[in-house]
Enzyme design. Sequence first.
Site, PDB file in Angstrom:
ATOM      1  N   VAL A 115       0.844  -1.200   0.000  1.00 37.06           N
ATOM      2  CA  VAL A 115       0.000   0.000   0.000  1.00 37.06           C
ATOM      3  C   VAL A 115       0.877   1.246   0.000  1.00 37.06           C
ATOM      4  O   VAL A 115       1.677   1.464   0.905  1.00 37.06           O
ATOM      5  CB  VAL A 115      -0.980   0.005   1.194  1.00 37.06           C
ATOM      6  N   GLU A 116       0.710   2.058  -1.045  1.00 40.09           N
ATOM      7  CA  GLU A 116       1.489   3.280  -1.230  1.00 40.09           C
ATOM      8  C   GLU A 116       0.628   4.292  -1.971  1.00 40.09           C
ATOM      9  O   GLU A 116      -0.385   3.941  -2.570  1.00 40.09           O
ATOM     10  CB  GLU A 116       2.734   3.012  -2.080  1.00 40.09           C
ATOM     11  N   TRP A 117       1.059   5.554  -1.963  1.00 36.97           N
ATOM     12  CA  TRP A 117       0.517   6.546  -2.888  1.00 36.97           C
ATOM     13  C   TRP A 117       1.380   6.489  -4.149  1.00 36.97           C
ATOM     14  O   TRP A 117       2.603   6.557  -4.067  1.00 36.97           O
ATOM     15  CB  TRP A 117       0.579   7.956  -2.317  1.00 36.97           C
TER      16      TRP A 117
END
Length: 354
Positions: A234-236
């Site tokens: 999970v990352e931007w």
Amino acid sequence: MRIPGVISFLIASLCLAGCSSTAGIDALDLQKPSSETTSSVVRPPAPVTAVPAAMASRAPRAERAPVDDNARPFGLAEEETVAFPAPEVPDVGGLPVEPAALVSKPRLLSRAAPPMLAGPLTRYGFRDAKPINFGKASPRHLAVHGVDVSRWQGNVNWEKLRAQGANFAYIKATDGGDHLDPMFMKNWRNADAAGLKRGAYHFFYWCRTAGEQADWFIRNVPKMDGALPPVIDVEWNGESSCKRRPSREKVLEKMQVFMDKLERHYGQRPIIYTSPDFYRDNLRGEFLDYPFWLRAVAAHPSKVYPGRKWLFWQYSGSGLSHGVTGRIDLNVFQGDERQWRAFAGGQTTVADAD
């Protein structure tokens, strides 16, 4: 000129849905109950069992490249068992990992165990194009190193990678609800053949429902004894066509849906991989009963993620190895060799609810 109210509403809706034509109603992120349901997976106490002798003959054994939508963690003649001691809690340059984060309860392992569990570890031998001095908290003080790979590493020479210090590999499998890394199955097979413990990771896409993404991962990643727990990345991703940054509440809900589905299917609690900015925005104080894999390439995780215990640390995105052309992500396990053996061979299971 006045536009009728209905037309105005339709135009506004289309604008909001622009991040993905396949995202469905979830892409609108309307302030109303989600169509997906989150149900916590309760892990019952795991029975202490021996590995069947029938399994003795064979047991299954990271992308920090240009970011796009696809970018982006045995024997004896007769069966005999031995219990690994309960692991001590390490404290290496930062916060200790709770034993529960390493392994729920050590399984009795057959002496006819896989070479990966019975043999010595391959010691650190990587170079780094951009080395960082972590001081006394250097990852080199930890025993078990590994890599994460994807299509960006091209054709990997897994034997050379193993010889240089890769004891495990997390392999990019999927992202979103319809993309499969074209090198996944080749990497999955070859890492196993070279003797690495392997696991698969999914790059989470914020313009698809969590249920779709979990189903896609399950469809493409084999359920195999001996594999490491699955990972949700999970990352931007600022370079993705999906520009959405859902609310913290929505992020946590979607992650829980995805992780619950994977835990029910694979019988292993997923590991959460994340980066500093995403963690700051969404994950501080959350998912305390999940193991974390943290990206921290300029300082020790204890400084980048204060108060967060971790299981894996991605300490470099610029590793160099004879096994790959270009650079590769380097990772380390929080614990000593004994704890690694317990973790890698003592995964507990839950009933398959599919």
